[in-house]
Design a protein around this motif. Structure first.
Motif, PDB file in Angstrom:
ATOM      1  N   GLY A 206      -5.464  -5.987   4.724  1.00 50.29           N
ATOM      2  CA  GLY A 206      -4.483  -5.692   3.675  1.00 50.29           C
ATOM      3  C   GLY A 206      -4.865  -4.459   2.878  1.00 50.29           C
ATOM      4  O   GLY A 206      -4.024  -3.617   2.555  1.00 50.29           O
ATOM      5  N   LYS A 207      -6.145  -4.334   2.574  1.00 49.70           N
ATOM      6  CA  LYS A 207      -6.634  -3.140   1.854  1.00 49.70           C
ATOM      7  C   LYS A 207      -6.475  -1.891   2.721  1.00 49.70           C
ATOM      8  O   LYS A 207      -6.103  -0.824   2.223  1.00 49.70           O
ATOM      9  N   ARG A 208      -6.762  -2.022   4.007  1.00 55.67           N
ATOM     10  CA  ARG A 208      -6.618  -0.891   4.938  1.00 55.67           C
ATOM     11  C   ARG A 208      -5.162  -0.454   4.992  1.00 55.67           C
ATOM     12  O   ARG A 208      -4.856   0.731   5.012  1.00 55.67           O
ATOM     13  N   ILE A 209      -4.250  -1.412   5.023  1.00 56.15           N
ATOM     14  CA  ILE A 209      -2.819  -1.100   5.050  1.00 56.15           C
ATOM     15  C   ILE A 209      -2.429  -0.340   3.782  1.00 56.15           C
ATOM     16  O   ILE A 209      -1.702   0.661   3.849  1.00 56.15           O
ATOM     17  N   ALA A 210      -2.914  -0.763   2.626  1.00 56.81           N
ATOM     18  CA  ALA A 210      -2.612  -0.072   1.368  1.00 56.81           C
ATOM     19  C   ALA A 210      -3.121   1.366   1.406  1.00 56.81           C
ATOM     20  O   ALA A 210      -2.430   2.290   0.946  1.00 56.81           O
ATOM     21  N   THR A 211      -4.299   1.563   1.976  1.00 60.40           N
ATOM     22  CA  THR A 211      -4.866   2.916   2.089  1.00 60.40           C
ATOM     23  C   THR A 211      -4.003   3.786   2.996  1.00 60.40           C
ATOM     24  O   THR A 211      -3.722   4.947   2.676  1.00 60.40           O
ATOM     25  N   ILE A 212      -3.571   3.227   4.117  1.00 64.38           N
ATOM     26  CA  ILE A 212      -2.727   3.984   5.054  1.00 64.38           C
ATOM     27  C   ILE A 212      -1.390   4.310   4.410  1.00 64.38           C
ATOM     28  O   ILE A 212      -0.890   5.438   4.530  1.00 64.38           O
ATOM     29  N   LYS A 213      -0.804   3.342   3.705  1.00 57.97           N
ATOM     30  CA  LYS A 213       0.472   3.587   3.019  1.00 57.97           C
ATOM     31  C   LYS A 213       0.335   4.735   2.022  1.00 57.97           C
ATOM     32  O   LYS A 213       1.219   5.588   1.920  1.00 57.97           O
TER      33      LYS A 213
ATOM     34  N   SER B  44      -1.780   7.199   2.100  1.00 56.81           N
ATOM     35  CA  SER B  44      -2.037   8.490   2.745  1.00 56.81           C
ATOM     36  C   SER B  44      -0.840   8.986   3.563  1.00 56.81           C
ATOM     37  O   SER B  44      -0.760  10.162   3.878  1.00 56.81           O
ATOM     38  N   ARG B  45       0.096   8.106   3.895  1.00 57.68           N
ATOM     39  CA  ARG B  45       1.262   8.491   4.698  1.00 57.68           C
ATOM     40  C   ARG B  45       2.557   8.150   3.974  1.00 57.68           C
ATOM     41  O   ARG B  45       3.524   7.705   4.586  1.00 57.68           O
ATOM     42  N   GLY B  46       2.551   8.354   2.686  1.00 58.36           N
ATOM     43  CA  GLY B  46       3.682   7.997   1.843  1.00 58.36           C
ATOM     44  C   GLY B  46       4.995   8.636   2.223  1.00 58.36           C
ATOM     45  O   GLY B  46       6.054   8.111   1.910  1.00 58.36           O
TER      46      GLY B  46
ATOM     47  N   GLY C 276       8.255   2.899  18.675  1.00 58.01           N
ATOM     48  CA  GLY C 276       7.670   3.960  19.493  1.00 58.01           C
ATOM     49  C   GLY C 276       6.656   4.808  18.751  1.00 58.01           C
ATOM     50  O   GLY C 276       6.467   5.974  19.079  1.00 58.01           O
ATOM     51  N   VAL C 277       6.021   4.221  17.738  1.00 56.41           N
ATOM     52  CA  VAL C 277       4.985   4.940  16.991  1.00 56.41           C
ATOM     53  C   VAL C 277       3.629   4.307  17.269  1.00 56.41           C
ATOM     54  O   VAL C 277       3.517   3.114  17.507  1.00 56.41           O
ATOM     55  N   SER C 278       2.635   5.153  17.211  1.00 58.21           N
ATOM     56  CA  SER C 278       1.269   4.696  17.418  1.00 58.21           C
ATOM     57  C   SER C 278       0.810   3.883  16.210  1.00 58.21           C
ATOM     58  O   SER C 278       1.015   4.280  15.070  1.00 58.21           O
ATOM     59  N   SER C 279       0.184   2.761  16.482  1.00 59.70           N
ATOM     60  CA  SER C 279      -0.274   1.891  15.402  1.00 59.70           C
ATOM     61  C   SER C 279      -1.577   2.401  14.802  1.00 59.70           C
ATOM     62  O   SER C 279      -2.559   2.579  15.518  1.00 59.70           O
ATOM     63  N   PRO C 280      -1.595   2.602  13.483  1.00 63.21           N
ATOM     64  CA  PRO C 280      -2.852   2.979  12.841  1.00 63.21           C
ATOM     65  C   PRO C 280      -3.773   1.764  12.625  1.00 63.21           C
ATOM     66  O   PRO C 280      -4.884   1.901  12.136  1.00 63.21           O
ATOM     67  N   LEU C 281      -3.290   0.579  13.013  1.00 71.19           N
ATOM     68  CA  LEU C 281      -4.056  -0.659  12.812  1.00 71.19           C
ATOM     69  C   LEU C 281      -4.514  -1.280  14.135  1.00 71.19           C
ATOM     70  O   LEU C 281      -4.976  -2.420  14.136  1.00 71.19           O
ATOM     71  N   ALA C 282      -4.388  -0.548  15.219  1.00 77.17           N
ATOM     72  CA  ALA C 282      -4.686  -1.126  16.537  1.00 77.17           C
ATOM     73  C   ALA C 282      -6.102  -1.711  16.606  1.00 77.17           C
ATOM     74  O   ALA C 282      -6.292  -2.830  17.089  1.00 77.17           O
ATOM     75  N   ALA C 283      -7.080  -1.002  16.112  1.00 73.27           N
ATOM     76  CA  ALA C 283      -8.465  -1.494  16.179  1.00 73.27           C
ATOM     77  C   ALA C 283      -8.640  -2.741  15.320  1.00 73.27           C
ATOM     78  O   ALA C 283      -9.247  -3.729  15.760  1.00 73.27           O
ATOM     79  N   GLU C 284      -8.092  -2.720  14.117  1.00 74.21           N
ATOM     80  CA  GLU C 284      -8.205  -3.869  13.214  1.00 74.21           C
ATOM     81  C   GLU C 284      -7.477  -5.082  13.780  1.00 74.21           C
ATOM     82  O   GLU C 284      -7.974  -6.209  13.711  1.00 74.21           O
ATOM     83  N   ASP C 285      -6.297  -4.842  14.348  1.00 76.60           N
ATOM     84  CA  ASP C 285      -5.529  -5.940  14.926  1.00 76.60           C
ATOM     85  C   ASP C 285      -6.256  -6.562  16.119  1.00 76.60           C
ATOM     86  O   ASP C 285      -6.286  -7.784  16.270  1.00 76.60           O
ATOM     87  N   SER C 286      -6.849  -5.729  16.947  1.00 81.29           N
ATOM     88  CA  SER C 286      -7.601  -6.225  18.102  1.00 81.29           C
ATOM     89  C   SER C 286      -8.793  -7.071  17.658  1.00 81.29           C
ATOM     90  O   SER C 286      -9.044  -8.159  18.198  1.00 81.29           O
TER      91      SER C 286
END
Length: 179
Positions: free
Chosen positions: A82-89, A91-93, A153-163
């Motif tokens: 959840g914190k990682r998602i907030a950081t990504i949001k 940085s990619r606002g 069709g977008v690359s997931s910035p959470l792929a590693a965390e999700d795995s």
């Protein structure tokens, strides 16, 4: 005097035996991780042991304790995601295509935290059906999260965390299913 020295010698041998013989709890962790590896080819034995080493109490826990510990470890991972998602949001606002799936992932991981709390309580109380239901629901979060990115069709910035989260949920489910 002779009996006293014999008793001390026997005590020393007994203490030495206890120090070098694995305890039942050590065997429990070992057996639990072997069961995890056997039931899930995506999670190796050494990965399972490393996963549990994040909590000191796992070395002396019984299987029920290991299941509770696993739920608590993955709960912490859900919070971190959840914190990682907030950081990504943050940085990619301006990237509207990624904000939608990120918001969905945020909601999924927030729900997973609640489900993992419920799973830990259910395991501790012996309600294994509720525990498995809640663990399974939490385990769906990473796949559902990834599906949202894939659909757009977008690359997931959470792929590693999700795995990683998927593997950890597999451990918790496998250990819980051995109870």
């Amino acid at each position: 005097m002779m009996r006293r020295s014999q008793a001390l010698s026997q005590l020393a041998v007994l203490l030495l035996f206890l120090l070098v013989t694995p305890s039942a709890s050590t065997l429990t962790l070992d057996e639990a991780c072997k069961a995890v590896g056997a039931s899930n080819r995506g999670v190796r034995y050494d990965y399972c042991v490393k996963f549990f080493q994040a909590c000191k109490g796992s070395a002396t826990a019984d299987r029920r304790g290991l299941a509770v510990i696993a739920a608590k470890i993955i709960r912490a991972a859900a919070v971190d995601n959840g914190k990682r998602i907030a950081t990504i949001k943050a940085s990619r606002g301006d990237d509207k295509r990624i904000l939608g799936p990120l918001a969905d992932c945020d909601e999924l991981y927030s729900s997973a935290v609640d489900q993992l709390d419920a799973a830990a309580r259910a395991i501790a109380s012996g309600n294994l059906q509720d525990a498995v239901t809640n663990l399974s629901a939490a385990a769906d979060a990473p796949q559902t999260c990834e599906d949202g990115f894939r659909e757009l069709g977008v690359s997931s910035p959470l792929a590693a965390e999700d795995s990683e989260f998927s593997k950890e949920c597999s451990i918790a489910l496998a250990v819980t299913n051995t109870l």
